[in-house]
Each structure stands twice: as C-alpha cells, then as structure tokens.
Design an enzyme around this catalytic site. Sequence first.
Site, PDB file in Angstrom:
ATOM      1  N   ASN A 157       0.841  -1.196   0.000  1.00  0.00           N
ATOM      2  CA  ASN A 157       0.000   0.000   0.000  1.00  0.00           C
ATOM      3  C   ASN A 157       0.879   1.250   0.000  1.00  0.00           C
ATOM      4  O   ASN A 157       2.112   1.183   0.067  1.00  0.00           O
ATOM      5  CB  ASN A 157      -0.899   0.019   1.243  1.00  0.00           C
ATOM      6  CG  ASN A 157      -2.325  -0.337   0.939  1.00  0.00           C
ATOM      7  OD1 ASN A 157      -2.871   0.086  -0.079  1.00  0.00           O
ATOM      8  ND2 ASN A 157      -2.956  -1.112   1.807  1.00  0.00           N
ATOM      9  N   ASP A 218      -2.832   3.181   4.909  1.00  0.00           N
ATOM     10  CA  ASP A 218      -3.357   2.551   3.698  1.00  0.00           C
ATOM     11  C   ASP A 218      -2.827   3.338   2.500  1.00  0.00           C
ATOM     12  O   ASP A 218      -1.644   3.603   2.405  1.00  0.00           O
ATOM     13  CB  ASP A 218      -4.889   2.520   3.769  1.00  0.00           C
ATOM     14  CG  ASP A 218      -5.517   1.485   2.851  1.00  0.00           C
ATOM     15  OD1 ASP A 218      -5.056   1.329   1.714  1.00  0.00           O
ATOM     16  OD2 ASP A 218      -6.502   0.842   3.256  1.00  0.00           O
TER      17      ASP A 218
END
Length: 323
Positions: A157, A218
Amino acid sequence: MDWRPATSEPDQLGESPFWHPIESRLYWVDIAGRALCRLHPASGRAERWAMPSEPGCIAPARTAGQPSGLVIALRDTLYRAKDWGGPLVPVARLPIDPATERANDGKCDALGRFWVGTMHEPAAGPRQPVAALYCVDGRGDGAPLVRRMLDGVATANGLAWSPDGGTLYWVDTPSHTIRAWACDASGEPVGAPRVLHAFAPKPDGWKPGQPGYGGRPDGAAVDAEGHYWCAMYEGGRVLRLSPGGEIVADIPVPAQCPTMPCLGDDGPEGATLFVTSARQGRPADELAREPHSGHLLVAGERLPVAGRPVNWYEEGLLPAGLA
C-alpha cells in the site's frame, strides 16, 4: 473540515483515486464491487464499469506520448482499455497465484512505469508476508517488462513519490509502518528502505468505535510541497506527514475506514481533497454511525496546497487489439 459524499452509490472497497487533468474527472476503483468508477464533479455525473475480477489499481495511459485510455490491474493480470467501457486487452501477468494473492495498490512513476503491489488474500487465517511489489515497464516495442522489486509483503500500500523522484514511499499495512526508499537518478531504488513513521499496533480486543487505536496506513498521495498524505484505515482520519516523517495535519473523516486520498482539481487556490473509503465487512453498528462509509468523500473546503499531476503509464506501441 466538512465532508460530503460525492456519489449516491457507495463502494464496497473504494481505492486508487486519481484526477484526470484532460477530462476533469476523478477515477477510482471499487475492488470488492469489481468495478471502475469515475466522476465529473462539474456536472455531478458518476459512472460505473463492471470488471470481470477485482481491480486493484488503475492509471491513465499514453502511447507514443498521446493519451490512450487506462491501464488496469485485475487480480493477477494487467489490462489496457483504450475507451471507457471498451475492450480489455491483457498486456502483462503478475507472477502470483490468484487463488491466494491479488493486485492491490499501484501507481506510475515519473518515467511511466506502473508499480503494482500485491497482497496475500487467504481463504481463512491471517495475511502472511508472501506478497511483493512489482514494476511494469511498457515503454519498449515488445511485451511489458515485469520485475519483482521487493518481497516479504503482506498488504502492499501507500505508493507515492517525492516531487523530485528521489524517494519512493510505500507501506506494508499490517506492519503499521510507512517506509521511504531512496532512488537514484534513473528512478531505481537503492539500499534498504528507511522508516518514515511507525504507528502503534491495534490493541488486543479493540472494537470499532472504541478509543485507543489510530488506525493503520493505507493508500497515499504526495502534494506539491513534498508532504505525504495517508489514509488511516480503521482510524477514521487522513494524515499529512512532512518529508521528515512528522505529522503536521490530522484530518478526521466521516468513515472508519478511509482507504486513499487524492489531491485533485488543482487551481490557484489549491486542491480539492477526495478520499475513497470502505464498507465491506464492517459491523452494522459502525455503518449506522457512519453512513458515508464506502462513499467517495470530498472535502467542503479547498486545501491551501496543490496536489501533483498524475503520472501516466507510458507505452511505445499500442497493444494489439486496441488499434
């Protein structure tokens, strides 16, 4: 900061937003909903395009310097689409087992190479560090070159680059750590990545809605000043970090699970902040508290800093089937 949902229909797992400077549209994917999405903010028109499998990430594409649609990472294969809703043409396969691994976060670097991180997705049990980060280079006249750049990843990510291209940022989300990787003049990572910022892990027994957990990093973006913006999954916030790793802004988001920010629609006043989010697998009481979960969210006030233009996937030749 005030927020509103930019679309009436939520995604299951929104990700990979980018601002298309020619079309003045925001593009993103709904991974679990198996769809590509786009929004024209000026008219409010939103569109969805069903995919045959989960789209992990997308980027705009150019062939011989001319805009030519999209590059799309669908589970284990990269596809090209010249037109929205048109044919999907496979151009490269990732060397993974699609039964237990899939494409996840990805972006293009300034050279036009598509970097795609994968994630371990077992049928049961915790994710293991068996995934990787790949670089796909389609600038030659033949098939794209696929290189494995990094092993030992559970959920890749947070891909983004500093404005000068000298630093590649990335995240293995379960590690709760953002890392920075120095790159040489040709854009190749050198040495070992360093820790940019490490976050506290999830406390044992923590439940959504409880205090004591700030989430895990994220998807991400970098602004024109070189600061790193990161969505904190399960933390209900987006952070802005300096190039040195200090948190300089902490912005609450009306969704427990924001997934990726995008600084789009740049103008003289700054940029509009868009954030994708998730609702897949979230508890019913959380969704009742935060009904905007899963929506593409747009901030009600423009940021005083501009975003950076999206990097395009560059090709030497248009793939057969798209001519």
